[in-house]
Motif scaffolding. Structure first.
Motif, PDB file in Angstrom:
ATOM      1  N   PRO A  94       0.705  -1.084   0.058  1.00  0.00           N
ATOM      2  CA  PRO A  94       0.051   0.036  -0.020  1.00  0.00           C
ATOM      3  C   PRO A  94       1.038   1.310  -0.074  1.00  0.00           C
ATOM      4  O   PRO A  94       0.410   2.403  -0.424  1.00  0.00           O
ATOM      5  CB  PRO A  94      -0.841  -0.225   1.201  1.00  0.00           C
ATOM      6  N   ASP A  95       1.895   1.036   0.637  1.00  0.00           N
ATOM      7  CA  ASP A  95       2.860   2.278   0.468  1.00  0.00           C
ATOM      8  C   ASP A  95       3.679   2.437  -0.677  1.00  0.00           C
ATOM      9  O   ASP A  95       4.656   3.733  -0.609  1.00  0.00           O
ATOM     10  CB  ASP A  95       3.809   2.466   1.775  1.00  0.00           C
ATOM     11  N   ALA A  96       3.542   1.763  -1.682  1.00  0.00           N
ATOM     12  CA  ALA A  96       4.241   1.915  -2.971  1.00  0.00           C
ATOM     13  C   ALA A  96       4.190   3.201  -3.482  1.00  0.00           C
ATOM     14  O   ALA A  96       5.207   3.846  -4.240  1.00  0.00           O
ATOM     15  CB  ALA A  96       3.930   0.830  -3.802  1.00  0.00           C
ATOM     16  N   GLN A  97       3.014   3.704  -3.381  1.00  0.00           N
ATOM     17  CA  GLN A  97       2.842   5.236  -4.121  1.00  0.00           C
ATOM     18  C   GLN A  97       3.606   6.121  -3.460  1.00  0.00           C
ATOM     19  O   GLN A  97       4.046   7.036  -4.303  1.00  0.00           O
ATOM     20  CB  GLN A  97       1.347   5.642  -3.985  1.00  0.00           C
ATOM     21  N   GLN A  98       3.669   6.431  -2.081  1.00  0.00           N
ATOM     22  CA  GLN A  98       4.373   6.969  -1.511  1.00  0.00           C
ATOM     23  C   GLN A  98       5.901   7.036  -1.975  1.00  0.00           C
ATOM     24  O   GLN A  98       6.620   7.872  -2.141  1.00  0.00           O
ATOM     25  CB  GLN A  98       4.120   7.044   0.024  1.00  0.00           C
ATOM     26  N   VAL A 101       6.441   8.584  -5.291  1.00  0.00           N
ATOM     27  CA  VAL A 101       6.184  10.162  -5.068  1.00  0.00           C
ATOM     28  C   VAL A 101       7.666  10.686  -4.579  1.00  0.00           C
ATOM     29  O   VAL A 101       8.234  11.741  -5.101  1.00  0.00           O
ATOM     30  CB  VAL A 101       5.008  10.586  -4.462  1.00  0.00           C
ATOM     31  N   ARG A 102       8.203   9.854  -3.621  1.00  0.00           N
ATOM     32  CA  ARG A 102       9.351  10.432  -3.067  1.00  0.00           C
ATOM     33  C   ARG A 102      10.292  10.147  -4.246  1.00  0.00           C
ATOM     34  O   ARG A 102      11.407  11.302  -4.401  1.00  0.00           O
ATOM     35  CB  ARG A 102       9.702   9.623  -2.135  1.00  0.00           C
ATOM     36  N   ALA A 103      10.281   9.234  -4.921  1.00  0.00           N
ATOM     37  CA  ALA A 103      11.467   8.765  -5.974  1.00  0.00           C
ATOM     38  C   ALA A 103      11.350  10.164  -7.096  1.00  0.00           C
ATOM     39  O   ALA A 103      12.422  10.354  -7.370  1.00  0.00           O
ATOM     40  CB  ALA A 103      11.199   7.555  -6.752  1.00  0.00           C
ATOM     41  N   VAL A 104       9.975  10.713  -7.242  1.00  0.00           N
ATOM     42  CA  VAL A 104      10.193  11.601  -8.494  1.00  0.00           C
ATOM     43  C   VAL A 104      10.598  12.981  -7.798  1.00  0.00           C
ATOM     44  O   VAL A 104      11.434  13.532  -8.281  1.00  0.00           O
ATOM     45  CB  VAL A 104       8.682  11.825  -8.896  1.00  0.00           C
ATOM     46  N   LEU A 105      10.201  13.069  -6.652  1.00  0.00           N
ATOM     47  CA  LEU A 105      10.618  14.393  -5.891  1.00  0.00           C
ATOM     48  C   LEU A 105      12.150  14.550  -5.381  1.00  0.00           C
ATOM     49  O   LEU A 105      12.612  15.615  -5.382  1.00  0.00           O
ATOM     50  CB  LEU A 105       9.741  14.805  -4.841  1.00  0.00           C
ATOM     51  N   LEU A 106      12.728  13.461  -5.154  1.00  0.00           N
ATOM     52  CA  LEU A 106      14.086  13.351  -4.834  1.00  0.00           C
ATOM     53  C   LEU A 106      15.046  13.160  -5.794  1.00  0.00           C
ATOM     54  O   LEU A 106      16.220  12.616  -5.282  1.00  0.00           O
ATOM     55  CB  LEU A 106      14.070  12.520  -3.554  1.00  0.00           C
ATOM     56  N   GLY A 107      14.851  12.916  -6.911  1.00  0.00           N
ATOM     57  CA  GLY A 107      15.644  12.605  -7.973  1.00  0.00           C
ATOM     58  C   GLY A 107      15.955  11.162  -8.412  1.00  0.00           C
ATOM     59  O   GLY A 107      16.759  10.798  -8.665  1.00  0.00           O
ATOM     60  N   GLY A 108      14.753  10.440  -7.747  1.00  0.00           N
ATOM     61  CA  GLY A 108      14.867   8.934  -8.309  1.00  0.00           C
ATOM     62  C   GLY A 108      15.425   8.072  -7.188  1.00  0.00           C
ATOM     63  O   GLY A 108      15.647   6.672  -7.340  1.00  0.00           O
ATOM     64  N   GLN A 109      15.861   8.670  -5.997  1.00  0.00           N
ATOM     65  CA  GLN A 109      16.559   7.800  -4.909  1.00  0.00           C
ATOM     66  C   GLN A 109      15.464   7.453  -3.680  1.00  0.00           C
ATOM     67  O   GLN A 109      15.003   8.470  -3.095  1.00  0.00           O
ATOM     68  CB  GLN A 109      17.557   8.677  -4.194  1.00  0.00           C
ATOM     69  N   ARG A 110      15.206   6.130  -3.660  1.00  0.00           N
ATOM     70  CA  ARG A 110      14.058   5.675  -2.840  1.00  0.00           C
ATOM     71  C   ARG A 110      14.294   5.735  -1.537  1.00  0.00           C
ATOM     72  O   ARG A 110      13.563   5.848  -0.627  1.00  0.00           O
ATOM     73  CB  ARG A 110      13.733   4.199  -3.255  1.00  0.00           C
ATOM     74  N   ASP A 111      15.784   5.812  -1.009  1.00  0.00           N
ATOM     75  CA  ASP A 111      16.312   6.035   0.213  1.00  0.00           C
ATOM     76  C   ASP A 111      16.278   7.402   0.780  1.00  0.00           C
ATOM     77  O   ASP A 111      16.724   7.810   1.825  1.00  0.00           O
ATOM     78  CB  ASP A 111      17.541   5.257   0.508  1.00  0.00           C
ATOM     79  N   LEU A 265       2.133  11.146   2.586  1.00  0.00           N
ATOM     80  CA  LEU A 265       2.049  10.543   3.855  1.00  0.00           C
ATOM     81  C   LEU A 265       1.093   9.298   3.855  1.00  0.00           C
ATOM     82  O   LEU A 265       1.171   8.361   4.724  1.00  0.00           O
ATOM     83  CB  LEU A 265       1.510  11.616   4.748  1.00  0.00           C
ATOM     84  N   GLN A 266       0.170   9.181   2.533  1.00  0.00           N
ATOM     85  CA  GLN A 266      -0.749   8.148   2.662  1.00  0.00           C
ATOM     86  C   GLN A 266      -1.069   8.174   1.405  1.00  0.00           C
ATOM     87  O   GLN A 266      -0.704   8.975   0.294  1.00  0.00           O
ATOM     88  CB  GLN A 266      -1.851   8.368   3.444  1.00  0.00           C
ATOM     89  N   ALA A 267      -1.607   6.968   0.936  1.00  0.00           N
ATOM     90  CA  ALA A 267      -1.837   6.382  -0.520  1.00  0.00           C
ATOM     91  C   ALA A 267      -3.042   7.394  -0.870  1.00  0.00           C
ATOM     92  O   ALA A 267      -3.848   7.745  -0.173  1.00  0.00           O
ATOM     93  CB  ALA A 267      -2.194   5.039  -0.597  1.00  0.00           C
ATOM     94  N   VAL A 268      -3.035   7.784  -2.247  1.00  0.00           N
ATOM     95  CA  VAL A 268      -3.868   8.870  -2.731  1.00  0.00           C
ATOM     96  C   VAL A 268      -4.817   7.916  -3.840  1.00  0.00           C
ATOM     97  O   VAL A 268      -4.283   7.388  -4.617  1.00  0.00           O
ATOM     98  CB  VAL A 268      -3.277  10.053  -3.407  1.00  0.00           C
ATOM     99  N   SER A 328      -0.737  14.765   1.074  1.00  0.00           N
ATOM    100  CA  SER A 328      -0.615  13.569   0.053  1.00  0.00           C
ATOM    101  C   SER A 328      -0.772  13.780  -1.418  1.00  0.00           C
ATOM    102  O   SER A 328      -0.054  13.586  -2.252  1.00  0.00           O
ATOM    103  CB  SER A 328      -1.128  12.627   0.429  1.00  0.00           C
ATOM    104  N   ARG A 329      -1.980  14.367  -1.392  1.00  0.00           N
ATOM    105  CA  ARG A 329      -2.660  14.821  -2.967  1.00  0.00           C
ATOM    106  C   ARG A 329      -1.678  15.901  -3.447  1.00  0.00           C
ATOM    107  O   ARG A 329      -1.353  15.868  -4.835  1.00  0.00           O
ATOM    108  CB  ARG A 329      -3.869  15.359  -3.047  1.00  0.00           C
ATOM    109  N   LEU A 330      -1.270  16.608  -2.641  1.00  0.00           N
ATOM    110  CA  LEU A 330      -0.594  17.910  -3.326  1.00  0.00           C
ATOM    111  C   LEU A 330       1.227  17.098  -3.531  1.00  0.00           C
ATOM    112  O   LEU A 330       1.641  17.663  -4.665  1.00  0.00           O
ATOM    113  CB  LEU A 330      -0.223  19.070  -2.130  1.00  0.00           C
TER     114      LEU A 330
END
Length: 355
Positions: A94-98, A101-111, A265-268, A328-330
């Motif tokens: 369920p948290d895969a979407q988060q 989104v982090r990967a997109v906003l942080l330049g592809g680094q999931r950590d 913070l949560q799935a959208v 989360s939507r933003l």
């Protein structure tokens, strides 16, 4: 987990099965992962078991079972199911979407680490590529866009013209690095030509609209050079893409005025937009490999349409207070805007914050 992450995960499972001696095949360079077709399940699917079965001298279902055993412990996978003769179907946690989104906003680094590379871009290290194009403006602009795509996928690139360089191509930011092709290994870029020169296209459309008109059609189709490129209307795909990006920026500004920022913070509930963002790295890779910047243009149109359909849910309405759902939507909307800006940049087109 993005499709590129999942593809690499499945590839690792194949390599592990080979190393353990339960699967006797040559490990492929790439495993294809896509959205499930009719009859499939979950978020993504792969036919890798069917591809490997003959070489393994086993049924596709048996190969799929071997891979599923090695995939199911993965922390980002909720379920791995087998359908039909041996298709692998993946349901993400369920948290895969988060994570996406982090990967997109942080330049592809999931950590959470920033490495300076935009989402979907690969590190340097790919094979050197030489592009050769005809001496016409559409070929020059296409070669320039293909160069940008190949560089985004880690390849050093040289661009050459078959018959000399026209300095007017600089008007459309299409620069050829060398005057003549060198070496034997080269890819020819030869889309259908247009009956215009760079100066006329620049005067009539400007850089951004001219490049979109030249690049948004497949190489074997005629370029889309009409006055519609200049209209600020939803019928104009370029306007929709740039407007969607500007809307994402505006949503962030409005949220800041309301005292909150985007955070995954949560799935959208936005499956279409989420899937399109997840597909972005694969689109860039495919467009680079096939020398087809039109694939990026079509993908950006789809992302823009999905974002514009989603945007109305982002901000609080009336006396509603900002919540975790709004943040989360933003964040998802901002991720879509990031993909739109990055894709336009690879086509050599600007992404204004306001339209």
């Amino acid at each position: 987990m993005t499709p590129a992450d999942l593809s690499l995960t499945v590839l690792h499972a194949v390599r592990r099965a080979v190393d353990e001696g339960v699967l006797a095949v040559e490990v492929p360079e790439l495993v294809r992962v896509e959205r499930p077709r009719a009859g499939g399940r979950g978020d993504y699917a792969s036919n890798v078991a069917l591809v490997l079965a003959r070489a393994a001298d086993a049924t596709p279902r048996h190969v799929a079972e071997l891979l599923a055993e090695r995939l199911l412990p993965h922390p980002d996978l909720d379920r791995v199911e087998i359908t039909g003769p041996g298709f692998l179907n993946f349901t993400l946690r369920p948290d895969a979407q988060q994570d996406l989104v982090r990967a997109v906003l942080l330049g592809g680094q999931r950590d959470g680490r920033r490495d300076g590379r935009p989402y979907g871009h690969l590190p340097p290290g790919g094979a050197a590529v030489q592009l050769v194009h005809r001496a016409d403006v559409r070929a020059a602009v296409t070669a320039d866009a293909v160069r940008r795509l190949l560089v985004s996928q880690g390849h050093p690139v040289r661009v050459a013209c078959e018959d000399g360089v026209d300095p007017e191509w600089d008007l459309l930011q299409a620069r050829t690095d060398v005057a003549h092709a060198r070496g034997r290994l080269a890819t020819t870029v030869a889309p259908l030509p247009v009956p215009y020169g760079a100066a006329e296209l620049h005067r009539r459309f400007g850089v951004d609209a001219a490049r979109w008109g030249l690049l948004s059609a497949a190489a074997h189709d005629h370029a889309k050079l009409t006055d519609e490129l200049l209209h600020q209307h939803e019928r104009n795909p370029l306007f929709r893409v740039r407007y969607a990006h500007a809307r994402a920026r505006r949503l962030a500004d409005n949220a800041d005025q309301l005292g909150f920022r985007g955070e995954p913070l949560q799935a959208v509930e936005a499956p279409e937009l989420t899937a399109l963002l997840g597909d972005h790295p694969a689109v860039l890779l495919s467009a680079a490999r096939h020398r087809a910047p039109d694939r990026v243009a079509r993908h950006l149109e789809a992302v823009a349409d999905a974002l514009l359909a989603f945007q109305h849910t982002v901000l609080p309405l009336g006396d509603e207070k900002p919540s975790v759902a709004h943040r989360s939507r933003l964040a998802l909307a901002e991720a879509a805007g990031t993909v739109l800006a990055g894709g336009l940049s690879l086509l050599g087109i600007s992404a204004p914050d306001q339209i």
